[in-house]
Scaffold this motif. Structure first.
Motif, PDB file in Angstrom:
ATOM      1  N   UNK A 295       0.860  -1.086  -0.028  1.00  0.00           N
ATOM      2  CA  UNK A 295       0.134   0.035   0.005  1.00  0.00           C
ATOM      3  C   UNK A 295       1.018   1.444   0.008  1.00  0.00           C
ATOM      4  N   UNK A 296       0.191   2.312  -0.349  1.00  0.00           N
ATOM      5  CA  UNK A 296       0.946   3.690  -0.391  1.00  0.00           C
ATOM      6  C   UNK A 296       0.096   4.599   0.053  1.00  0.00           C
ATOM      7  N   UNK A 297       0.634   5.359   1.114  1.00  0.00           N
ATOM      8  CA  UNK A 297      -0.013   6.721   1.734  1.00  0.00           C
ATOM      9  C   UNK A 297       1.072   7.550   1.645  1.00  0.00           C
ATOM     10  N   UNK A 298       0.572   8.701   1.035  1.00  0.00           N
ATOM     11  CA  UNK A 298       1.356   9.942   0.933  1.00  0.00           C
ATOM     12  C   UNK A 298       1.910  10.743   2.280  1.00  0.00           C
ATOM     13  N   UNK A 299       1.221  10.274   3.296  1.00  0.00           N
ATOM     14  CA  UNK A 299       1.661  10.767   4.609  1.00  0.00           C
ATOM     15  C   UNK A 299       2.566  10.163   5.644  1.00  0.00           C
ATOM     16  N   UNK A 300       2.764   8.728   4.973  1.00  0.00           N
ATOM     17  CA  UNK A 300       3.658   7.882   5.698  1.00  0.00           C
ATOM     18  C   UNK A 300       4.751   7.408   4.735  1.00  0.00           C
ATOM     19  N   UNK A 301       6.066   7.335   5.467  1.00  0.00           N
ATOM     20  CA  UNK A 301       7.208   6.854   4.785  1.00  0.00           C
ATOM     21  C   UNK A 301       7.390   7.783   3.408  1.00  0.00           C
ATOM     22  N   UNK A 302       7.305   8.837   3.566  1.00  0.00           N
ATOM     23  CA  UNK A 302       7.137   9.783   2.321  1.00  0.00           C
ATOM     24  C   UNK A 302       6.514   9.301   1.089  1.00  0.00           C
ATOM     25  N   UNK A 303       5.488   8.603   1.264  1.00  0.00           N
ATOM     26  CA  UNK A 303       4.761   8.109   0.191  1.00  0.00           C
ATOM     27  C   UNK A 303       5.324   6.985  -0.529  1.00  0.00           C
ATOM     28  N   UNK A 304       6.383   6.303   0.162  1.00  0.00           N
ATOM     29  CA  UNK A 304       7.070   5.059  -0.344  1.00  0.00           C
ATOM     30  C   UNK A 304       5.678   3.741  -0.352  1.00  0.00           C
ATOM     31  N   UNK A 305       5.946   3.049  -1.453  1.00  0.00           N
ATOM     32  CA  UNK A 305       5.209   1.596  -1.344  1.00  0.00           C
ATOM     33  C   UNK A 305       5.679   0.882   0.021  1.00  0.00           C
ATOM     34  N   UNK A 306       4.776   0.441   0.873  1.00  0.00           N
ATOM     35  CA  UNK A 306       5.136  -0.290   1.794  1.00  0.00           C
ATOM     36  C   UNK A 306       4.474  -1.523   1.906  1.00  0.00           C
ATOM     37  N   UNK A 307       4.840  -2.657   2.576  1.00  0.00           N
ATOM     38  CA  UNK A 307       4.287  -3.853   2.816  1.00  0.00           C
ATOM     39  C   UNK A 307       2.800  -3.576   3.791  1.00  0.00           C
ATOM     40  N   UNK A 308       1.651  -3.953   3.400  1.00  0.00           N
ATOM     41  CA  UNK A 308       0.466  -3.361   3.913  1.00  0.00           C
ATOM     42  C   UNK A 308       0.420  -3.760   5.360  1.00  0.00           C
ATOM     43  N   UNK A 309       0.131  -2.826   5.907  1.00  0.00           N
ATOM     44  CA  UNK A 309      -0.161  -2.829   7.499  1.00  0.00           C
ATOM     45  C   UNK A 309       1.118  -2.632   8.215  1.00  0.00           C
ATOM     46  N   UNK A 310       2.267  -2.093   7.470  1.00  0.00           N
ATOM     47  CA  UNK A 310       3.356  -1.962   8.165  1.00  0.00           C
ATOM     48  C   UNK A 310       4.196  -0.463   7.617  1.00  0.00           C
ATOM     49  N   UNK A 311       5.166  -0.019   8.177  1.00  0.00           N
ATOM     50  CA  UNK A 311       5.846   1.014   7.522  1.00  0.00           C
ATOM     51  C   UNK A 311       7.148   0.676   6.809  1.00  0.00           C
ATOM     52  N   UNK A 312       7.057  -0.668   6.623  1.00  0.00           N
ATOM     53  CA  UNK A 312       8.487  -1.177   5.917  1.00  0.00           C
ATOM     54  C   UNK A 312       8.273  -1.224   4.358  1.00  0.00           C
ATOM     55  N   UNK A 313       9.127  -0.191   3.641  1.00  0.00           N
ATOM     56  CA  UNK A 313       9.227  -0.073   2.358  1.00  0.00           C
ATOM     57  C   UNK A 313       9.397  -1.533   1.486  1.00  0.00           C
ATOM     58  N   UNK A 314       8.704  -1.736   0.606  1.00  0.00           N
ATOM     59  CA  UNK A 314       9.005  -2.802  -0.257  1.00  0.00           C
ATOM     60  C   UNK A 314      10.448  -2.741  -0.895  1.00  0.00           C
ATOM     61  N   UNK A 315      11.032  -1.616  -1.095  1.00  0.00           N
ATOM     62  CA  UNK A 315      12.227  -1.482  -1.563  1.00  0.00           C
ATOM     63  C   UNK A 315      13.287  -2.061  -0.648  1.00  0.00           C
ATOM     64  N   UNK A 316      13.062  -2.351   0.697  1.00  0.00           N
ATOM     65  CA  UNK A 316      13.840  -2.934   1.736  1.00  0.00           C
ATOM     66  C   UNK A 316      13.974  -4.459   1.438  1.00  0.00           C
ATOM     67  N   UNK A 317      12.980  -5.073   0.981  1.00  0.00           N
ATOM     68  CA  UNK A 317      13.249  -6.350   0.499  1.00  0.00           C
ATOM     69  C   UNK A 317      13.853  -6.627  -0.708  1.00  0.00           C
ATOM     70  N   UNK A 318      13.946  -5.721  -1.683  1.00  0.00           N
ATOM     71  CA  UNK A 318      14.875  -5.927  -2.876  1.00  0.00           C
ATOM     72  C   UNK A 318      16.424  -5.434  -2.487  1.00  0.00           C
ATOM     73  N   UNK A 319      16.458  -4.564  -1.438  1.00  0.00           N
ATOM     74  CA  UNK A 319      17.846  -4.085  -0.968  1.00  0.00           C
ATOM     75  C   UNK A 319      18.578  -5.273  -0.298  1.00  0.00           C
ATOM     76  N   UNK A 320      17.792  -5.823   0.616  1.00  0.00           N
ATOM     77  CA  UNK A 320      18.248  -7.017   1.503  1.00  0.00           C
ATOM     78  C   UNK A 320      18.691  -8.166   0.460  1.00  0.00           C
ATOM     79  N   UNK A 321      17.775  -8.344  -0.488  1.00  0.00           N
ATOM     80  CA  UNK A 321      17.977  -9.674  -1.282  1.00  0.00           C
ATOM     81  C   UNK A 321      19.259  -9.270  -2.048  1.00  0.00           C
ATOM     82  N   UNK A 322      19.615  -8.135  -2.458  1.00  0.00           N
ATOM     83  CA  UNK A 322      20.572  -7.711  -3.548  1.00  0.00           C
ATOM     84  C   UNK A 322      21.861  -7.833  -2.483  1.00  0.00           C
ATOM     85  N   UNK A 323      21.635  -7.615  -1.181  1.00  0.00           N
ATOM     86  CA  UNK A 323      22.977  -7.739  -0.122  1.00  0.00           C
ATOM     87  C   UNK A 323      23.306  -9.227   0.161  1.00  0.00           C
ATOM     88  N   UNK A 324      22.383  -9.957  -0.367  1.00  0.00           N
ATOM     89  CA  UNK A 324      22.498 -11.648   0.090  1.00  0.00           C
ATOM     90  C   UNK A 324      21.755 -12.295   1.078  1.00  0.00           C
TER      91      UNK A 324
END
Length: 119
Positions: free
Chosen positions: A56-85
């Motif tokens: 989900x995305x809410x412009x008032x939370x986490x600078x409007x980033x796409x986050x996992x629904x029900x959290x404030x964790x950006x989807x990008x965190x998944x890809x950054x972590x996977x990229x880092x092994x």
């Protein structure tokens, strides 16, 4: 799931597409430090995440980033972590608010956006 098993290949192809400005979700200025995520306002998502029900995305939370629904964790965190092994299972352990179903759905969505072929 197939997407989880193919996570490293999905990330590799997704990163290549982002570098060419195509598909997927990319970020500029995000940093992950010891499990904490900070996102800069210039975060840019190029994919179409509206059709992915586990984010989900809410412009008032986490600078409007796409986050996992029900959290404030950006989807990008998944890809950054996977990229880092980090494996998908390790990611779930690091971020217990995210479910395996959410990770699988995001990876499957990215796999589809990247053209279904991880190579």
């Amino acid at each position: 799931s197939t997407a989880v098993a193919m996570a490293p290949a999905i990330v590799k192809k997704s990163l290549a597409l982002r570098l060419r400005g195509q598909g997927g979700c990319g970020t500029r200025g995000s940093a992950i430090t010891q499990g904490a995520v900070s996102c800069q306002p210039e975060e840019v998502c190029m994919g179409n995440w509206e059709n992915c029900e586990v984010v989900e995305r809410d412009p008032t939370l986490v600078s409007g980033a796409w986050v996992f629904r029900g959290t404030r964790l950006p989807v990008a965190a998944l890809f950054e972590n996977l990229k880092d092994g980090v494996t998908p299972q390790e990611f779930l352990e690091l971020f217990p608010g995210v479910t395996r179903l959410q990770v699988e759905a995001v990876l499957e969505h990215e796999m589809t956006a990247a053209g279904s072929s991880p190579s």
